[in-house]
Design an enzyme around this catalytic site. Sequence first.
Site, PDB file in Angstrom:
ATOM      1  N   GLY A   3      -3.194  -9.550   3.609  1.00  0.00           N
ATOM      2  CA  GLY A   3      -2.150  -8.979   4.529  1.00  0.00           C
ATOM      3  C   GLY A   3      -2.610  -8.540   5.716  1.00  0.00           C
ATOM      4  O   GLY A   3      -1.883  -7.201   6.232  1.00  0.00           O
ATOM      5  N   SER A   5      -2.119  -9.661   8.703  1.00  0.00           N
ATOM      6  CA  SER A   5      -1.366 -10.168   9.745  1.00  0.00           C
ATOM      7  C   SER A   5      -0.334  -9.131  10.454  1.00  0.00           C
ATOM      8  O   SER A   5      -0.092  -9.332  11.803  1.00  0.00           O
ATOM      9  CB  SER A   5      -0.685 -11.592   9.451  1.00  0.00           C
ATOM     10  OG  SER A   5       0.271 -11.109   8.526  1.00  0.00           O
ATOM     11  N   ARG A   6      -0.009  -8.168   9.776  1.00  0.00           N
ATOM     12  CA  ARG A   6       0.980  -7.256  10.442  1.00  0.00           C
ATOM     13  C   ARG A   6       0.765  -5.869   9.803  1.00  0.00           C
ATOM     14  O   ARG A   6       0.035  -5.685   8.721  1.00  0.00           O
ATOM     15  CB  ARG A   6       2.538  -7.606   9.901  1.00  0.00           C
ATOM     16  CG  ARG A   6       2.883  -9.009  10.570  1.00  0.00           C
ATOM     17  CD  ARG A   6       4.420  -9.187  10.089  1.00  0.00           C
ATOM     18  NE  ARG A   6       4.450 -10.089   8.926  1.00  0.00           N
ATOM     19  CZ  ARG A   6       5.093  -9.548   7.787  1.00  0.00           C
ATOM     20  NH1 ARG A   6       5.616  -8.450   7.812  1.00  0.00           N
ATOM     21  NH2 ARG A   6       5.114 -10.118   6.634  1.00  0.00           N
ATOM     22  N   VAL A  54      -1.372 -15.289  -1.111  1.00  0.00           N
ATOM     23  CA  VAL A  54      -2.238 -14.585  -2.285  1.00  0.00           C
ATOM     24  C   VAL A  54      -1.588 -14.778  -3.572  1.00  0.00           C
ATOM     25  O   VAL A  54      -2.138 -14.613  -4.583  1.00  0.00           O
ATOM     26  CB  VAL A  54      -2.642 -13.016  -2.033  1.00  0.00           C
ATOM     27  CG1 VAL A  54      -3.231 -12.934  -0.706  1.00  0.00           C
ATOM     28  CG2 VAL A  54      -1.227 -12.208  -2.124  1.00  0.00           C
ATOM     29  N   ASN A  80      -4.587  -5.637   0.202  1.00  0.00           N
ATOM     30  CA  ASN A  80      -3.291  -4.843   1.052  1.00  0.00           C
ATOM     31  C   ASN A  80      -2.014  -5.597   0.876  1.00  0.00           C
ATOM     32  O   ASN A  80      -0.901  -4.938   0.973  1.00  0.00           O
ATOM     33  CB  ASN A  80      -3.619  -4.670   2.301  1.00  0.00           C
ATOM     34  CG  ASN A  80      -2.490  -4.211   3.187  1.00  0.00           C
ATOM     35  OD1 ASN A  80      -1.984  -3.083   3.195  1.00  0.00           O
ATOM     36  ND2 ASN A  80      -2.022  -5.235   4.214  1.00  0.00           N
ATOM     37  N   SER A 132       1.244   2.379  -3.817  1.00  0.00           N
ATOM     38  CA  SER A 132       2.475   2.971  -3.143  1.00  0.00           C
ATOM     39  C   SER A 132       2.823   4.305  -3.940  1.00  0.00           C
ATOM     40  O   SER A 132       2.472   4.277  -5.372  1.00  0.00           O
ATOM     41  CB  SER A 132       3.689   2.008  -3.168  1.00  0.00           C
ATOM     42  OG  SER A 132       4.874   2.658  -2.856  1.00  0.00           O
ATOM     43  N   TYR A 145       8.417  -3.518  -8.212  1.00  0.00           N
ATOM     44  CA  TYR A 145       7.357  -3.056  -7.232  1.00  0.00           C
ATOM     45  C   TYR A 145       6.607  -2.204  -7.726  1.00  0.00           C
ATOM     46  O   TYR A 145       5.424  -1.795  -7.838  1.00  0.00           O
ATOM     47  CB  TYR A 145       8.168  -2.757  -5.773  1.00  0.00           C
ATOM     48  CG  TYR A 145       7.334  -2.285  -4.773  1.00  0.00           C
ATOM     49  CD1 TYR A 145       6.637  -3.099  -3.991  1.00  0.00           C
ATOM     50  CD2 TYR A 145       7.361  -0.881  -4.387  1.00  0.00           C
ATOM     51  CE1 TYR A 145       5.895  -2.893  -2.816  1.00  0.00           C
ATOM     52  CE2 TYR A 145       6.356  -0.413  -3.293  1.00  0.00           C
ATOM     53  CZ  TYR A 145       5.640  -1.456  -2.627  1.00  0.00           C
ATOM     54  OH  TYR A 145       4.853  -1.027  -1.467  1.00  0.00           O
ATOM     55  N   ALA A 148       4.324  -3.124 -10.364  1.00  0.00           N
ATOM     56  CA  ALA A 148       3.134  -3.764  -9.937  1.00  0.00           C
ATOM     57  C   ALA A 148       2.160  -2.735  -9.197  1.00  0.00           C
ATOM     58  O   ALA A 148       1.001  -2.792  -9.653  1.00  0.00           O
ATOM     59  CB  ALA A 148       3.489  -4.699  -8.764  1.00  0.00           C
ATOM     60  N   LYS A 149       2.922  -1.617  -8.728  1.00  0.00           N
ATOM     61  CA  LYS A 149       2.019  -0.802  -8.024  1.00  0.00           C
ATOM     62  C   LYS A 149       1.239   0.244  -9.043  1.00  0.00           C
ATOM     63  O   LYS A 149       0.092   0.733  -8.842  1.00  0.00           O
ATOM     64  CB  LYS A 149       2.322   0.095  -6.976  1.00  0.00           C
ATOM     65  CG  LYS A 149       3.188  -0.756  -5.632  1.00  0.00           C
ATOM     66  CD  LYS A 149       2.009  -1.286  -4.885  1.00  0.00           C
ATOM     67  CE  LYS A 149       2.657  -2.026  -3.581  1.00  0.00           C
ATOM     68  NZ  LYS A 149       1.298  -2.637  -3.053  1.00  0.00           N
TER      69      LYS A 149
HETATM   70  P1  NAP Z   1       4.530  -5.628   5.849  1.00  0.00           P
HETATM   71  O1  NAP Z   1       4.402  -5.011   7.500  1.00  0.00           O
HETATM   72  O2  NAP Z   1       5.848  -6.354   5.388  1.00  0.00           O
HETATM   73  O3  NAP Z   1       2.988  -6.557   5.874  1.00  0.00           O
HETATM   74  C1  NAP Z   1       2.751  -7.439   4.577  1.00  0.00           C
HETATM   75  C2  NAP Z   1       1.442  -8.167   4.939  1.00  0.00           C
HETATM   76  O4  NAP Z   1       1.240  -8.755   3.737  1.00  0.00           O
HETATM   77  C3  NAP Z   1       1.464  -9.117   6.155  1.00  0.00           C
HETATM   78  O5  NAP Z   1       0.302  -9.172   6.593  1.00  0.00           O
HETATM   79  C4  NAP Z   1       2.202 -10.522   5.202  1.00  0.00           C
HETATM   80  O6  NAP Z   1       1.558 -11.555   5.917  1.00  0.00           O
HETATM   81  C5  NAP Z   1       1.203 -10.044   3.952  1.00  0.00           C
HETATM   82  N1  NAP Z   1       1.523 -10.919   2.873  1.00  0.00           N
HETATM   83  C6  NAP Z   1       2.967 -10.875   2.299  1.00  0.00           C
HETATM   84  N2  NAP Z   1       3.004 -11.660   1.250  1.00  0.00           N
HETATM   85  C7  NAP Z   1       1.915 -12.438   0.981  1.00  0.00           C
HETATM   86  C8  NAP Z   1       1.301 -13.412   0.357  1.00  0.00           C
HETATM   87  N3  NAP Z   1       2.050 -14.011  -0.387  1.00  0.00           N
HETATM   88  N4  NAP Z   1       0.099 -13.902   0.654  1.00  0.00           N
HETATM   89  C9  NAP Z   1      -0.503 -13.479   1.573  1.00  0.00           C
HETATM   90  N5  NAP Z   1      -0.135 -12.470   2.468  1.00  0.00           N
HETATM   91  C10 NAP Z   1       0.980 -11.905   2.221  1.00  0.00           C
HETATM   92  O7  NAP Z   1       3.827  -4.590   5.003  1.00  0.00           O
HETATM   93  P2  NAP Z   1       3.373  -3.168   4.974  1.00  0.00           P
HETATM   94  O8  NAP Z   1       4.238  -2.147   5.207  1.00  0.00           O
HETATM   95  O9  NAP Z   1       2.161  -3.327   6.046  1.00  0.00           O
HETATM   96  O10 NAP Z   1       2.638  -3.144   3.620  1.00  0.00           O
HETATM   97  C11 NAP Z   1       1.341  -3.172   3.583  1.00  0.00           C
HETATM   98  C12 NAP Z   1       0.976  -2.768   2.067  1.00  0.00           C
HETATM   99  O11 NAP Z   1       1.322  -1.584   1.929  1.00  0.00           O
HETATM  100  C13 NAP Z   1       1.837  -3.386   0.846  1.00  0.00           C
HETATM  101  O12 NAP Z   1       0.871  -3.759  -0.348  1.00  0.00           O
HETATM  102  C14 NAP Z   1       2.818  -2.424   0.742  1.00  0.00           C
HETATM  103  O13 NAP Z   1       3.201  -2.399  -0.648  1.00  0.00           O
HETATM  104  C15 NAP Z   1       2.206  -1.107   0.900  1.00  0.00           C
HETATM  105  N6  NAP Z   1       2.962  -0.028   1.005  1.00  0.00           N
HETATM  106  C16 NAP Z   1       3.848  -0.036   2.272  1.00  0.00           C
HETATM  107  C17 NAP Z   1       4.527   1.269   2.539  1.00  0.00           C
HETATM  108  C18 NAP Z   1       5.571   1.270   3.648  1.00  0.00           C
HETATM  109  O14 NAP Z   1       6.187   2.190   3.759  1.00  0.00           O
HETATM  110  N7  NAP Z   1       5.248   0.247   4.648  1.00  0.00           N
HETATM  111  C19 NAP Z   1       4.362   2.234   1.735  1.00  0.00           C
HETATM  112  C20 NAP Z   1       3.665   2.029   0.350  1.00  0.00           C
HETATM  113  C21 NAP Z   1       2.830   0.935   0.327  1.00  0.00           C
HETATM  114  P3  NAP Z   1       2.391 -12.800   5.850  1.00  0.00           P
HETATM  115  O15 NAP Z   1       3.958 -12.574   5.769  1.00  0.00           O
HETATM  116  O16 NAP Z   1       1.771 -13.709   7.108  1.00  0.00           O
HETATM  117  O17 NAP Z   1       1.923 -13.664   4.672  1.00  0.00           O
END
Ligand code: NAP
Length: 237
Positions: A3, A5-6, A54, A80, A132, A145, A148-149
């Site tokens: 993860g 990329s963003r 993944v 991640n 999470s 979700y 999973a978490k």
């Molecule tokens: P995001 O901005 O949506 O980024 C998600 C990342 O995961 C991207 O790099 C995406 O890249 C990659 N990804 C998604 N599906 C994938 C797949 N099938 N294979 C490979 N890569 C994949 O999310 P984020 O907010 O940064 O979240 C990152 C982590 O933190 C996640 O596990 C999320 O559940 C957790 N989290 C986030 C928050 C929040 O408030 N943002 C809160 C609690 C937990 P591509 O789309 O290019 O594949």
Amino acid sequence: MTGASRGIGRAIAQRLARDGRHVVGVARTPENLAETGAAIQAAGGRFEAAACDVGDSAALAALVEQVSERHGRLDILVNNAGITKDGLLLRMSDEDFDTVIRVNLKSAFVACRAAARPMMKGRFGRIVNVGSVSGLMGNAGQVNYAAAKAGLVGMTKSIARELGSKGITANLVAPGFIETDMTAVLPPQVKEQALPSIPLKRFGTPDDIAASVAWLTGEDGGYVTGQVIVVDGGMSM
Ligand code: NAP
């Protein structure tokens, strides 16, 4: 790390590279991975992009093996990558449940299993799974979700017990509400309701999460294993 990329993953990749790590970043979208790589390389860091879904267990396992063979070692694994497919229980389809479990939970199992061998060989390893607060508190509309978490918590603690004697730590970082693409799609009223429940009165940044991953994978975190590190501005206490 997956993860990369963003969002949170890009910040983790940048932070680990700044700390001198050679980072291999996984995501599905090569263009976004290239942006992460360009930012890291412009700052003098080392980054390799690896496009992979993944949710494809065979491809992910093969990637982890190739990376560790090519570099002769694997020190750190950060699981991640994550997605949401929110919906109320009564309306949630089997497909949306299974997809979120596969991408958020099973992928971490597959990557940990593949990483364990090279880490055991090196008698060193740092595993960080990104969970999470939803997995700790539950969240209406996120049965898949949160399951999973929460699953990642039990898995992380089990791995910590299994691999501790080999010099490998496993911990979980549980972010609260972090400003990324994942939360940008939420309706404004959800954010307005969430903010007052955060004692620090701000949403988190990807860098807030990256800092805890850097600590757990760096020298100062070496005696910490099997822990859930909640980084949520106090929201879930
Ligand atoms: P995001 O901005 O949506 O980024 C998600 C990342 O995961 C991207 O790099 C995406 O890249 C990659 N990804 C998604 N599906 C994938 C797949 N099938 N294979 C490979 N890569 C994949 O999310 P984020 O907010 O940064 O979240 C990152 C982590 O933190 C996640 O596990 C999320 O559940 C957790 N989290 C986030 C928050 C929040 O408030 N943002 C809160 C609690 C937990 P591509 O789309 O290019 O594949």
